[in-house]
Design an enzyme around this catalytic site. Structure first.
Site, PDB file in Angstrom:
ATOM      1  N   SER A 142       0.976  -1.723  -0.019  1.00 42.02           N
ATOM      2  CA  SER A 142       0.254   0.062   0.103  1.00 42.02           C
ATOM      3  C   SER A 142       1.035   0.991  -0.156  1.00 42.02           C
ATOM      4  O   SER A 142       1.813   0.942   0.890  1.00 42.02           O
ATOM      5  CB  SER A 142      -0.560   0.113   1.216  1.00 42.02           C
ATOM      6  OG  SER A 142      -1.319   1.556   1.658  1.00 42.02           O
ATOM      7  N   TYR A 155      -1.838  -0.752  10.191  1.00 37.20           N
ATOM      8  CA  TYR A 155      -1.947  -1.007   8.864  1.00 37.20           C
ATOM      9  C   TYR A 155      -0.517  -0.408   8.614  1.00 37.20           C
ATOM     10  O   TYR A 155      -0.365  -1.308   7.570  1.00 37.20           O
ATOM     11  CB  TYR A 155      -2.930  -0.861   8.738  1.00 37.20           C
ATOM     12  CG  TYR A 155      -3.640  -0.669   6.951  1.00 37.20           C
ATOM     13  CD1 TYR A 155      -4.299  -1.695   6.544  1.00 37.20           C
ATOM     14  CD2 TYR A 155      -2.803   0.322   6.223  1.00 37.20           C
ATOM     15  CE1 TYR A 155      -4.256  -2.317   5.200  1.00 37.20           C
ATOM     16  CE2 TYR A 155      -2.758   0.131   4.275  1.00 37.20           C
ATOM     17  CZ  TYR A 155      -3.927  -1.197   4.116  1.00 37.20           C
ATOM     18  OH  TYR A 155      -4.514  -1.629   3.325  1.00 37.20           O
TER      19      TYR A 155
END
Ligand code: NAD
Length: 260
Positions: A142, A155
């Site tokens: 990401s 995350y």
């Protein structure tokens, strides 16, 4: 070149993973799907992919947060399809909360699904890839593997870890005919993002529309989401012959988010 290769795509019952599985099937790969979902819906995804592209498609419901289930899934793929040539580590979950109140069990599950599963998958497929002298590993990281956002501690930590792991595996496999790369999408409108809009609104004291316009699209200079089909095309490129010397790389597809 990808005809009759076998691809295992984790978290491929939805969103980005499903689009990557579809693109690889279109390129001629046999597919092992993985991920959660209503059995009848998963079965119709499986049947649809197989019928549209004339390839073998199976689904394994393994929970990738469990090392033993990842190992079982790779063995099942090897038995049913004859060995995993392409591993796409895509399964991922999210939780948005300030670090002081971030639930420890959510931290543990995000690290397990988003990071440790990548290690377990790679460890299980490498012997087969090395014996065949060919392999492609794609880790869906990401932009949060490169930069942080508030309220996403687990995350961001997991995705930074995925990029470090990608580079390490690339170095260890550099002379084996195997490449290992990371794809870093910016915001993509999938259930994972849709589900965090309400929590982000709460954490930042904004309305849901403000989150969409200012936090999500406002952060991407192009002002648009990344499309799942474009990520599928990137995965096919990374598996093709033109990318044989691309390894340990971080392929960003974020509308300019990390250029700022
Ligand atoms: P999604 O919620 O649409 O899909 C997630 C998939 O993972 C589903 O198939 C789900 O069943 C599966 N999954 C979740 N937990 C699992 C588990 N324990 N075991 C097996 N499968 C499990 O999400 P998405 O947006 O398509 O995200 C896919 C990947 O892309 C994730 O790694 C995510 O972090 C990454 N990503 C997404 C975005 C975005 O904006 N959507 C941006 C950057 C990176």
């Amino acid at each position: 070149m990808l005809k009759n290769k076998v691809a295992l795509v984790t978290g491929s019952t939805s969103g980005i993973g499903l689009a990557i599985a579809e693109s690889l099937a279109q390129a001629g790969c046999h597919i092992m799907l993985n991920g959660f979902g209503e059995p009848s819906e998963v079965e119709s995804l499986r049947e649809g992919l197989s019928a549209r592209y004339g390839v073998n498609v199976f689904h394994c419901p393994a929970d990738v947060s469990q090392a033993s289930e990842v190992s079982m899934m790779v063995k099942t793929a090897e038995e049913l399809l004859g060995g995993v040539d392409i591993l796409v580590n895509n399964a991922g979950i999210q939780h948005v909360a300030p670090v002081e109140s971030f639930p420890a069990e959510r931290w543990d599950s995000i690290i397990a699904v988003n990071l440790s599963s990548v290690f377990h998958g790679i460890q299980n497929v490498l012997p087969g890839m090395k014996s065949r002298g060919w392999g492609r590993i794609i880790n869906v990281a990401s932009i949060h593997g490169q930069v942080a956002s508030p309220y996403k501690s687990a995350y961001v930590a997991a995705k930074h870890g995925v990029i470090g792991l990608t580079k390490t595996v690339a170095l260890e496999t550099a002379k084996s005919g195997i490449t290992c790369n990371a794809i870093c999408p910016g915001y993509v409108l999938t259930p994972l993002v849709e589900n965090q809009i309400a929590d982000t609104a709460k954490a930042r004291g904004l309305s849901e529309q403000q989150v969409m316009d200012e936090v999500l699209l406002g952060a991407q200079p192009t002002g648009r989401f990344t499309d799942v089909e474009d990520l599928g095309a990137m995965a096919v490129f990374l598996c093709g012959s033109a990318s044989r010397n691309i390894t340990g790389s971080v392929q960003v597809m974020d509308g300019g988010y990390t250029a700022q």
